[in-house]
Scaffold this motif. Structure first.
Motif, PDB file in Angstrom:
ATOM      1  N   THR A  22       0.744  -1.193  -0.028  1.00 56.17           N
ATOM      2  CA  THR A  22      -0.205  -0.096   0.128  1.00 56.17           C
ATOM      3  C   THR A  22       0.914   1.231   0.111  1.00 56.17           C
ATOM      4  O   THR A  22       0.729   2.198  -0.698  1.00 56.17           O
ATOM      5  N   THR A  23       1.894   1.425   0.905  1.00 56.71           N
ATOM      6  CA  THR A  23       2.854   2.385   0.793  1.00 56.71           C
ATOM      7  C   THR A  23       3.462   2.479  -0.464  1.00 56.71           C
ATOM      8  O   THR A  23       3.507   3.833  -0.987  1.00 56.71           O
ATOM      9  N   MET A  24       4.057   1.534  -0.996  1.00 54.13           N
ATOM     10  CA  MET A  24       4.709   1.634  -2.275  1.00 54.13           C
ATOM     11  C   MET A  24       3.829   2.107  -3.330  1.00 54.13           C
ATOM     12  O   MET A  24       4.148   3.102  -4.303  1.00 54.13           O
ATOM     13  N   THR A  25       2.736   1.627  -3.256  1.00 55.92           N
ATOM     14  CA  THR A  25       1.679   2.120  -4.476  1.00 55.92           C
ATOM     15  C   THR A  25       1.237   3.760  -4.430  1.00 55.92           C
ATOM     16  O   THR A  25       1.255   4.419  -5.399  1.00 55.92           O
ATOM     17  N   ILE A  26       0.999   4.069  -3.113  1.00 56.42           N
ATOM     18  CA  ILE A  26       0.714   5.328  -2.737  1.00 56.42           C
ATOM     19  C   ILE A  26       2.091   6.367  -3.262  1.00 56.42           C
ATOM     20  O   ILE A  26       1.898   7.432  -3.818  1.00 56.42           O
ATOM     21  N   HIS A  27       2.977   5.888  -2.683  1.00 56.93           N
ATOM     22  CA  HIS A  27       4.539   6.560  -2.818  1.00 56.93           C
ATOM     23  C   HIS A  27       4.877   6.887  -4.157  1.00 56.93           C
ATOM     24  O   HIS A  27       5.218   7.711  -4.527  1.00 56.93           O
ATOM     25  N   HIS A  28       4.456   5.802  -5.150  1.00 57.62           N
ATOM     26  CA  HIS A  28       4.844   5.690  -6.580  1.00 57.62           C
ATOM     27  C   HIS A  28       3.811   6.524  -7.365  1.00 57.62           C
ATOM     28  O   HIS A  28       4.134   7.743  -8.023  1.00 57.62           O
ATOM     29  N   THR A  29       2.579   6.165  -7.288  1.00 60.58           N
ATOM     30  CA  THR A  29       1.580   6.802  -8.091  1.00 60.58           C
ATOM     31  C   THR A  29       1.241   8.096  -7.556  1.00 60.58           C
ATOM     32  O   THR A  29       0.441   8.840  -8.553  1.00 60.58           O
ATOM     33  N   LYS A  30       1.336   8.342  -6.477  1.00 58.83           N
ATOM     34  CA  LYS A  30       0.544   9.502  -5.754  1.00 58.83           C
ATOM     35  C   LYS A  30       1.825  10.927  -5.462  1.00 58.83           C
ATOM     36  O   LYS A  30       2.071  11.814  -6.242  1.00 58.83           O
ATOM     37  N   HIS A  31       2.573  10.400  -4.647  1.00 55.21           N
ATOM     38  CA  HIS A  31       3.653  11.298  -4.170  1.00 55.21           C
ATOM     39  C   HIS A  31       4.887  11.580  -5.372  1.00 55.21           C
ATOM     40  O   HIS A  31       4.864  12.718  -5.718  1.00 55.21           O
ATOM     41  N   HIS A  32       5.400  10.514  -5.871  1.00 50.23           N
ATOM     42  CA  HIS A  32       6.304  10.741  -6.874  1.00 50.23           C
ATOM     43  C   HIS A  32       5.660  11.245  -8.142  1.00 50.23           C
ATOM     44  O   HIS A  32       6.093  12.396  -8.929  1.00 50.23           O
ATOM     45  N   ASN A  33       4.496  10.997  -8.558  1.00 54.61           N
ATOM     46  CA  ASN A  33       4.027  11.713  -9.996  1.00 54.61           C
ATOM     47  C   ASN A  33       3.485  12.834  -9.609  1.00 54.61           C
ATOM     48  O   ASN A  33       3.361  13.848 -10.633  1.00 54.61           O
ATOM     49  N   THR A  34       3.179  13.406  -8.383  1.00 54.18           N
ATOM     50  CA  THR A  34       2.930  15.009  -8.118  1.00 54.18           C
ATOM     51  C   THR A  34       4.173  15.588  -8.436  1.00 54.18           C
ATOM     52  O   THR A  34       3.981  16.730  -9.161  1.00 54.18           O
ATOM     53  N   TYR A  35       5.383  15.244  -7.949  1.00 51.73           N
ATOM     54  CA  TYR A  35       6.701  15.809  -8.464  1.00 51.73           C
ATOM     55  C   TYR A  35       6.662  15.977 -10.060  1.00 51.73           C
ATOM     56  O   TYR A  35       7.207  16.784 -10.750  1.00 51.73           O
ATOM     57  N   VAL A  36       6.645  14.783 -10.733  1.00 52.99           N
ATOM     58  CA  VAL A  36       6.389  14.877 -12.217  1.00 52.99           C
ATOM     59  C   VAL A  36       5.689  15.857 -12.861  1.00 52.99           C
ATOM     60  O   VAL A  36       6.158  16.458 -13.723  1.00 52.99           O
ATOM     61  N   THR A  37       4.418  15.653 -12.373  1.00 52.16           N
ATOM     62  CA  THR A  37       3.382  16.685 -12.743  1.00 52.16           C
ATOM     63  C   THR A  37       3.839  18.285 -12.651  1.00 52.16           C
ATOM     64  O   THR A  37       3.532  19.140 -13.417  1.00 52.16           O
ATOM     65  N   LYS A  38       4.437  18.637 -11.573  1.00 52.35           N
ATOM     66  CA  LYS A  38       4.831  20.044 -11.190  1.00 52.35           C
ATOM     67  C   LYS A  38       6.092  20.384 -11.896  1.00 52.35           C
ATOM     68  O   LYS A  38       5.867  21.553 -12.256  1.00 52.35           O
ATOM     69  N   MET A  39       6.982  19.315 -12.259  1.00 54.27           N
ATOM     70  CA  MET A  39       8.118  19.440 -12.962  1.00 54.27           C
ATOM     71  C   MET A  39       7.547  20.010 -14.552  1.00 54.27           C
ATOM     72  O   MET A  39       7.972  20.826 -14.994  1.00 54.27           O
ATOM     73  N   ASN A  40       6.617  19.094 -14.916  1.00 55.37           N
ATOM     74  CA  ASN A  40       5.870  19.510 -16.333  1.00 55.37           C
ATOM     75  C   ASN A  40       5.652  20.818 -16.500  1.00 55.37           C
ATOM     76  O   ASN A  40       5.520  21.548 -17.570  1.00 55.37           O
ATOM     77  N   ALA A  41       4.736  21.148 -15.178  1.00 52.51           N
ATOM     78  CA  ALA A  41       4.025  22.686 -15.370  1.00 52.51           C
ATOM     79  C   ALA A  41       5.298  23.602 -15.303  1.00 52.51           C
ATOM     80  O   ALA A  41       5.063  24.744 -15.960  1.00 52.51           O
ATOM     81  N   ALA A  42       6.294  23.454 -14.691  1.00 52.66           N
ATOM     82  CA  ALA A  42       7.533  24.315 -14.560  1.00 52.66           C
ATOM     83  C   ALA A  42       8.037  24.582 -16.016  1.00 52.66           C
ATOM     84  O   ALA A  42       8.300  25.373 -16.527  1.00 52.66           O
TER      85      ALA A  42
END
Length: 218
Positions: A22-42
């Motif tokens: 559960t931690t791995m799923t949330i960590h990868h698909t939510k937390h990490h994905n948020t950094y990717v999304t925000k970098m693309n916005a930058a």
């Protein structure tokens, strides 16, 4: 360039019981994905950032090559994207790797005295990081191994803003989201169990590259 969430080389449950699915799923698909999304916005807001790859962006933090109005954004989200992309590669299912190479083992013994002493110092750096951050084993200029920690999503590639620069060969996320569902406030237990899921083949490869001055280009 457009940044992408990297896929994992193992299933979300593959690191159990040491890191839960559960931690791995949330960590990868939510937390990490948020950094990717925000970098693309930058990059959308500041197209010149798109001319640099993720490694270069991290190395240029604190320099005039990153526009001042995007510095914090890139430091937090570019750092978060690189750190997590690296972290996933140094993890593997329990007992699936063979430990440090003879070259890395010799370097560990030379720098710290023994594997156990290296782990003890690394664990102390991870446990002692106040609040959120990371612990790192890396190769400093001159080729010697060192252990350091960084706050938030900083990493030792950010030579212009961190206390101790090096080329990371192993890293551990000690943000609460990395362990709290399973370990709650028992960060030292999470840190100790981390050693059961280290992908030593990846670490060995990063060490060999780092001794040639090459940082992981993820």
């Amino acid at each position: 360039m457009t940044f992408q969430l990297p896929s994992l080389n193992y299933g979300y449950e593959a690191l159990e019981p040491h890191i839960d699915g559960t931690t791995m799923t949330i960590h990868h698909t939510k937390h990490h994905n948020t950094y990717v999304t925000k970098m693309n916005a930058a990059v959308g807001a500041c197209p010149e950032l798109g001319s640099m790859d993720l490694l270069t962006l991290n190395q240029k933090i604190g320099t005039s090559e990153i526009p001042a109005d995007q510095m914090t954004n890139v430091r937090n989200n570019g750092g978060g994207h690189w750190n997590h992309s690296f972290f996933w590669t140094v993890l593997a299912p329990p007992s699936s790797t063979n430990g440090p190479s003879s070259e890395l083992k010799a370097a560990i013994d030379g720098a710290f005295g023994s594997m156990d002493e290296m782990k003890s110092k690394f664990n102390a750096a991870a446990a002692g990081r106040f609040g959120s951050g990371w612990a790192w084993l890396g190769v400093e200029e001159g080729g010697k191994l060192t252990i350091t920690s960084t706050a938030n999503q900083d990493n030792p590639l950010m030579a212009n803003v961190v206390d101790q620069a090096c080329i990371p060969v192993l890293g551990l996320d000690v943000w609460e989201h990395a362990y709290y569902l399973k370990y709650q406030n028992k960060r030292p237990e999470y840190i100790q169990n981390f050693w059961s899921v280290v992908n030593w083949e990846a670490v060995n490869g990063y060490y060999a590259e780092a001794t040639q001055g090459k940082a992981p280009k993820l």
